[in-house]
Design an enzyme around this catalytic site. Structure first.
Site, PDB file in Angstrom:
ATOM      1  N   GLU A 176       0.817  -1.216   0.000  1.00 33.85           N
ATOM      2  CA  GLU A 176       0.000   0.000   0.000  1.00 33.85           C
ATOM      3  C   GLU A 176       0.847   1.261   0.000  1.00 33.85           C
ATOM      4  O   GLU A 176       0.341   2.351  -0.233  1.00 33.85           O
ATOM      5  CB  GLU A 176      -0.923   0.007   1.220  1.00 33.85           C
ATOM      6  CG  GLU A 176      -2.224  -0.716   0.930  1.00 33.85           C
ATOM      7  CD  GLU A 176      -2.543  -1.760   1.963  1.00 33.85           C
ATOM      8  OE1 GLU A 176      -1.989  -1.663   3.067  1.00 33.85           O
ATOM      9  OE2 GLU A 176      -3.325  -2.680   1.649  1.00 33.85           O
ATOM     10  N   PHE A 280      -2.187   4.639  -4.935  1.00 33.22           N
ATOM     11  CA  PHE A 280      -1.270   3.526  -5.209  1.00 33.22           C
ATOM     12  C   PHE A 280      -1.633   2.297  -4.389  1.00 33.22           C
ATOM     13  O   PHE A 280      -2.024   2.394  -3.221  1.00 33.22           O
ATOM     14  CB  PHE A 280       0.163   3.937  -4.834  1.00 33.22           C
ATOM     15  CG  PHE A 280       1.165   2.807  -4.876  1.00 33.22           C
ATOM     16  CD1 PHE A 280       1.741   2.406  -6.074  1.00 33.22           C
ATOM     17  CD2 PHE A 280       1.526   2.137  -3.710  1.00 33.22           C
ATOM     18  CE1 PHE A 280       2.661   1.361  -6.107  1.00 33.22           C
ATOM     19  CE2 PHE A 280       2.449   1.093  -3.742  1.00 33.22           C
ATOM     20  CZ  PHE A 280       3.018   0.711  -4.944  1.00 33.22           C
ATOM     21  N   ASP A 366       3.818  25.150 -32.640  1.00 30.47           N
ATOM     22  CA  ASP A 366       3.126  24.682 -31.431  1.00 30.47           C
ATOM     23  C   ASP A 366       1.776  24.077 -31.786  1.00 30.47           C
ATOM     24  O   ASP A 366       1.513  23.715 -32.949  1.00 30.47           O
ATOM     25  CB  ASP A 366       3.013  25.856 -30.435  1.00 30.47           C
ATOM     26  CG  ASP A 366       3.026  25.401 -28.984  1.00 30.47           C
ATOM     27  OD1 ASP A 366       1.965  24.970 -28.487  1.00 30.47           O
ATOM     28  OD2 ASP A 366       4.084  25.462 -28.343  1.00 30.47           O
ATOM     29  N   ARG A 443      -9.731  21.197 -19.704  1.00 29.27           N
ATOM     30  CA  ARG A 443      -9.410  21.825 -21.001  1.00 29.27           C
ATOM     31  C   ARG A 443     -10.154  21.060 -22.103  1.00 29.27           C
ATOM     32  O   ARG A 443      -9.613  20.810 -23.158  1.00 29.27           O
ATOM     33  CB  ARG A 443      -7.897  21.805 -21.259  1.00 29.27           C
ATOM     34  CG  ARG A 443      -7.451  22.908 -22.194  1.00 29.27           C
ATOM     35  CD  ARG A 443      -6.063  22.692 -22.764  1.00 29.27           C
ATOM     36  NE  ARG A 443      -5.630  23.885 -23.455  1.00 29.27           N
ATOM     37  CZ  ARG A 443      -4.660  23.934 -24.350  1.00 29.27           C
ATOM     38  NH1 ARG A 443      -3.989  22.857 -24.652  1.00 29.27           N
ATOM     39  NH2 ARG A 443      -4.349  25.042 -24.939  1.00 29.27           N
ATOM     40  N   TRP A 477       6.916  18.113 -25.785  1.00 33.05           N
ATOM     41  CA  TRP A 477       6.012  17.032 -25.346  1.00 33.05           C
ATOM     42  C   TRP A 477       5.120  17.597 -24.237  1.00 33.05           C
ATOM     43  O   TRP A 477       5.547  17.696 -23.093  1.00 33.05           O
ATOM     44  CB  TRP A 477       6.848  15.862 -24.826  1.00 33.05           C
ATOM     45  CG  TRP A 477       6.074  14.636 -24.462  1.00 33.05           C
ATOM     46  CD1 TRP A 477       5.177  14.491 -23.436  1.00 33.05           C
ATOM     47  CD2 TRP A 477       6.143  13.355 -25.099  1.00 33.05           C
ATOM     48  NE1 TRP A 477       4.690  13.215 -23.405  1.00 33.05           N
ATOM     49  CE2 TRP A 477       5.272  12.494 -24.414  1.00 33.05           C
ATOM     50  CE3 TRP A 477       6.867  12.851 -26.178  1.00 33.05           C
ATOM     51  CZ2 TRP A 477       5.105  11.153 -24.772  1.00 33.05           C
ATOM     52  CZ3 TRP A 477       6.702  11.523 -26.528  1.00 33.05           C
ATOM     53  CH2 TRP A 477       5.825  10.689 -25.834  1.00 33.05           C
ATOM     54  N   MET A 479       1.402  18.052 -21.954  1.00 32.31           N
ATOM     55  CA  MET A 479       0.358  17.247 -21.281  1.00 32.31           C
ATOM     56  C   MET A 479      -0.485  18.233 -20.484  1.00 32.31           C
ATOM     57  O   MET A 479       0.012  18.830 -19.534  1.00 32.31           O
ATOM     58  CB  MET A 479       1.049  16.211 -20.393  1.00 32.31           C
ATOM     59  CG  MET A 479       0.172  15.571 -19.330  1.00 32.31           C
ATOM     60  SD  MET A 479      -1.363  14.968 -19.974  1.00 32.31           S
ATOM     61  CE  MET A 479      -1.888  13.937 -18.639  1.00 32.31           C
ATOM     62  N   SER A 527       4.066  20.548 -19.338  1.00 34.54           N
ATOM     63  CA  SER A 527       2.737  20.143 -18.917  1.00 34.54           C
ATOM     64  C   SER A 527       2.031  21.430 -18.527  1.00 34.54           C
ATOM     65  O   SER A 527       2.118  21.867 -17.378  1.00 34.54           O
ATOM     66  CB  SER A 527       2.814  19.169 -17.737  1.00 34.54           C
ATOM     67  OG  SER A 527       1.505  18.885 -17.278  1.00 34.54           O
ATOM     68  N   GLY A 529       3.091  24.300 -19.173  1.00 32.87           N
ATOM     69  CA  GLY A 529       4.231  24.921 -18.499  1.00 32.87           C
ATOM     70  C   GLY A 529       4.902  23.871 -17.643  1.00 32.87           C
ATOM     71  O   GLY A 529       5.204  22.771 -18.087  1.00 32.87           O
ATOM     72  N   ASP A 534      10.215  17.669 -13.197  1.00 28.69           N
ATOM     73  CA  ASP A 534      10.795  16.807 -12.168  1.00 28.69           C
ATOM     74  C   ASP A 534      11.986  16.065 -12.740  1.00 28.69           C
ATOM     75  O   ASP A 534      12.194  16.015 -13.964  1.00 28.69           O
ATOM     76  CB  ASP A 534       9.742  15.833 -11.631  1.00 28.69           C
ATOM     77  CG  ASP A 534       9.082  15.033 -12.742  1.00 28.69           C
ATOM     78  OD1 ASP A 534       9.765  14.201 -13.343  1.00 28.69           O
ATOM     79  OD2 ASP A 534       7.873  15.243 -13.008  1.00 28.69           O
ATOM     80  N   GLU A 614      13.700  47.526 -31.997  1.00 26.78           N
ATOM     81  CA  GLU A 614      13.511  46.335 -31.159  1.00 26.78           C
ATOM     82  C   GLU A 614      14.122  45.095 -31.833  1.00 26.78           C
ATOM     83  O   GLU A 614      14.706  44.239 -31.175  1.00 26.78           O
ATOM     84  CB  GLU A 614      12.023  46.116 -30.892  1.00 26.78           C
ATOM     85  CG  GLU A 614      11.446  47.103 -29.888  1.00 26.78           C
ATOM     86  CD  GLU A 614       9.930  46.993 -29.763  1.00 26.78           C
ATOM     87  OE1 GLU A 614       9.431  47.086 -28.639  1.00 26.78           O
ATOM     88  OE2 GLU A 614       9.250  46.816 -30.802  1.00 26.78           O
TER      89      GLU A 614
HETATM   90  C1  DGJ Z   1       0.427  24.403 -22.845  1.00 23.94           C
HETATM   91  C2  DGJ Z   1       1.862  24.800 -23.053  1.00 23.94           C
HETATM   92  O1  DGJ Z   1       2.490  25.047 -21.846  1.00 23.94           O
HETATM   93  C3  DGJ Z   1       1.880  26.003 -23.969  1.00 23.94           C
HETATM   94  O2  DGJ Z   1       3.172  26.472 -24.109  1.00 23.94           O
HETATM   95  C4  DGJ Z   1       1.286  25.611 -25.290  1.00 23.94           C
HETATM   96  O3  DGJ Z   1       2.094  24.635 -25.897  1.00 23.94           O
HETATM   97  C5  DGJ Z   1      -0.120  25.094 -25.090  1.00 23.94           C
HETATM   98  N1  DGJ Z   1      -0.174  24.065 -24.093  1.00 23.94           N
HETATM   99  C6  DGJ Z   1      -0.685  24.566 -26.380  1.00 23.94           C
HETATM  100  O4  DGJ Z   1      -1.892  23.961 -26.215  1.00 23.94           O
END
Ligand code: DGJ
Length: 729
Positions: A176, A280, A366, A443, A477, A479, A527, A529, A534, A614
């Site tokens: 556990e 878990f 993106d 979302r 990548w 999430m 994820s 941001g 980790d 700029e």
């Molecule tokens: C969340 C990311 O942190 C952003 O930078 C961007 O890629 C969006 N998702 C896109 O859905």
């Protein structure tokens, strides 16, 4: 020898630290010490007070002062087992329904090199640079065996810990809780530091005195989370950046975790860290083993800066992998905040063209390039290019970008799925949801069941095909939600609580396969941001998008918290447009770049909207970043101010040979009639003579560390500055 055993005491020695433990006369495995190299066996600190309501193990017969409730234990079953009522590191239900584990020392093994953990990320190193100690503890009634694993990296001053549990009996056992770390500290006046936050405000440092009872930092979100980070510091009261004792622990795991610290009735501390037991359980059939993720440990007698340096080095050099682990990374332009979903080929090409003229190395496309994806309400899961937006497909676009002399990168969110997608219509059974219940949307999206091998195979096939077919040199990548409604048709009801961990094992297996097959692709974790920032993810992705908050002012707080464990090279950081999209704040281009440079640098705005002046500034910023990139990535990072207290965020990068220092920072609020701000430097050679590139002034190291350096006179809020010092003598 990093590991030695003398008179039954185990000594784990690194260049500057010592870890000690021993089995006592009852086979109870006792923690003796983690700290400075004392040259002594620290068991003289053990005490056996007669504390009421602290039970005695039967073997101790009539010794009422021998209690596991008061002794420092190396790996505690706790929760009442053996009379220890403190927080448990391990708990299980035995075949007879009881929950006691009476763990006693059996044997040990010392091995060359550092152990590996099958299917899980772990610190790696050459065989000559580490040793492994295995300590076997056993409960003779349930036949459960616990193997404590210690990896000792002497030069790095790092000790890693992990645990495996094996069912040596003939009946099944349900685990556990299997924490990766348990550490009892009998003496001291301690504060703990954890990093809490939310989406767009991750890793806010919080330092508080321990209170009696249990304090916790944890996640049950299926990810390490924006809300808490799987890292923790224990500091003796008064510990600063440059003085005092502190211990740090980073869990190398990307799923739900738990860090608990108990201050007990005797003012002793117990720290446990590992997979969150709330989400878990794991059934062990006879002969089966379970492997817990690794914890990376270090401690310092000289304050938090030195401790951070050790974590930075180990994460950068012995956790991150692949071509980009130590090498310079491309400066990128990402279209997200420039266009969101509203783009087509022409718009992207225009942004890329402008970027290439300013010295930027890579265009990252993106979210929104695939399926029916004009908003976040649909299309996720359909990884075929959207020809309405990109008529030439990914091939056409990437070729054009390459022709501009730029690399091409792309955004994936492999774990997510929209209900309005072809994939969902075809495979509704692949999403995580509980039969007969409606799933929680976040979302607007659901999550694929990564504990299902068929899903992993599909994702591997889909994304490896894209990476094989097109010239893609970078993957973001992403999430974008927390996971709930844990259930998988792949497991029987009695094993459902295994699923959150099996999800992470699936994710790691997929990442391992893809990163091995495409070693030249730079993977950036994300994820929403920094919701999965980790050490586990760093094993696959040498950089992680630090936060969806690109506001330079707020970023200084996020990056301050991130810097305690994570090296600058891992921190994805971009210059975006003003007014900032998250806060509405307006900061100068100079400030935005200074803050973004303390990371893996890039831009995230439509450069065509900038004035010529700029644009010229951007091209100078890119050149400055390239000039300093090695120092920023591999130098020693110093926090020279505390942004929560000092009205400024100031940090410095110093070369290991202490010959070059780059100080950057932001002063938050301008004040009338005030002295210039001053910061004291750290870590310099006292005798050295240093010259500032900005004004030509020279200073001794002693002057810079004791008297400090004056920052340029600042005008306006959130004003950035830079001082570059080089050693003359
Ligand atoms: C969340 C990311 O942190 C952003 O930078 C961007 O890629 C969006 N998702 C896109 O859905």
């Amino acid at each position: 020898m990093a590991i030695s055993v003398e008179n039954g005491v185990f000594h784990l020695e690194t260049a500057n630290t010592l870890y000690q433990m021993k089995a006592d006369r009852f086979g109870v495995f006792i923690h003796l010490w983690y700290g400075a190299k004392t040259g002594h066996t620290m068991d003289y600190l053990l005490d056996y007070p007669d504390v009421g309501f602290s039970g005695n193990i039967y073997e101790a017969e009539n010794q009422r002062t021998y209690s596991l409730n008061t002794l420092p234990l190396e790996y505690a079953a706790g929760g009442g087992c053996d009379g220890d009522f403190r927080i448990p590191a391990v708990s299980a239900t035995n075949a007879d329904g009881s929950s006691v584990l009476a763990l006693r020392f059996q044997e040990y093994r010392v091995k060359k090199g550092k152990y590996k953990i099958d299917g899980l990320p772990a610190v790696y190193t050459d065989e000559a640079e580490a040793e492994t100690l295995e300590i076997i503890l056993r409960d003779d009634i349930s036949n459960v065996e616990v193997c404590l694993l210690y990896g000792v990296l002497p030069q790095a001053d790092i000790i890693t810990r992990s645990v495996s549990v094996t069912n040596k009996g003939n009946e099944k056992v349900v685990l556990e809780r299997v924490h990766s770390l348990c550490m009892d500290i009998p003496y001291g006046d301690w504060e703990w530091v954890h990093f809490h936050g939310k989406h767009t405000m991750e890793r806010q440092m919080e330092r508080t005195a321990l209170v009696h009872g249990i304090q916790e930092s944890s996640s049950t979100r299926g990810a390490s989370s924006h809300q808490q980070n799987p890292t923790v510091l224990l500091c003796e009261k008064g510990c600063t950046e440059t003085s005092g004792f502190c211990i740090g622990a980073a869990l190398m795991y990307s799923g739900g975790f738990q860090t608990q610290i108990e201050l007990d009735q005797l003012d002793q501390v117990r720290l446990v860290m590992g997979i969150n037991p709330d989400t878990f359980a794991w059934m062990l059939e006879p002969g089966e083993s379970f492997y817990a993720p690794e914890v990376v440990l270090s401690c310092s007698e000289h304050g938090l800066a030195e401790l951070s340096h050790r974590f930075h080095r180990i994460l950068r050099e012995n956790v991150c992998r692949g071509k980009y682990k130590l090498s310079e990374r491309p400066v990128l332009i990402n279209n997200w905040e420039a266009t969101y979903f509203a783009f087509d080929e022409k718009k992207i090409e225009k942004i890329a063209k402008q970027a290439s003229q300013l010295g930027i190395d890579m265009m990252v496309l993106d979210d929104g390039w695939f399926g029916k994806r004009d908003s976040d309400m649909s299309g996720l899961g359909d990884w075929a290019v959207n020809r309405t937006k990109l008529s030439g497909g990914l091939g056409g676009l990437s070729e054009k970008i390459n022709q501009m002399g730029m690399k091409f990168g792309i955004w994936f969110e492999p774990e997510g799925i929209s209900e309005d997608s072809e994939l969902y219509r075809k495979h509704p059974e692949w999403v995580i949801r509980i039969p007969r219940r409606n799933p929680v949307r976040s979302r607007y999206q659901l999550v694929l069941d990564l504990s299902n091998d068929a899903v992993i195979e599909y994702l591997y096939y889909t994304f490896s095909k894209i990476l094989r077919e097109y010239h893609i040199e970078y993957v973001k990548w992403d999430m974008n939600r927390s996971i709930c409604d844990w259930y998988t048709a792949e497991l029987p009801p009695s094993r459902q609580k295994e699923m959150p961990h099996r999800y992470i094992l699936g994710l790691y297996a997929l990442l391992e396969r893809l990163t091995n097959e495409f070693p030249n692709v730079l993977f950036e974790g994300c994820s929403g941001g920094g919701g999965r920032f980790d050490a586990g993810m760093l094993y696959y992705c040498p950089q992680i998008w630090c936060s969806d908050n690109t506001d330079a002012h707020e970023r200084t707080f996020i990056q301050y918290g991130t810097s305690f464990f994570y090296p600058t090279s891992t921190v994805g950081s971009h210059v975006s447009a003003v007014p900032n999209h998250q806060t509405g704040r307006i900061t100068s281009l100079k400030t935005r770049a200074a803050v973004a440079m303390a990371g893996s640098f890039g831009y995230e705005l439509d450069l065509n909207q900038l004035s010529d002046k700029e644009k010229e500034e951007v091209s100078k910023q890119v050149a400055a970043y390239k000039r300093y990139q090695k120092l920023i990535y591999n130098g020693l990072y110093y926090r020279l101010s505390n942004p929560y207290k000092d009205n400024m965020a100031v940090w410095a990068f110093m070369s290991e040979n202490r010959n070059e220092i780059l100080i950057q920072g932001v002063v938050f609020r301008a004040r009338s009639n005030s002295l210039r701000k001053r910061v004291r430097l750290m870590g310099l050679d006292l005798e050295g003579l240093y010259q500032s590139e900005q004004d030509g002034c020279t200073y001794t190291g002693q002057a810079l560390m004791s008297g400090g350096i004056l920052l340029p006179r600042i005008e306006g809020d959130d004003a950035a500055f830079e001082i570059h010092l080089e050693r003359m003598l």
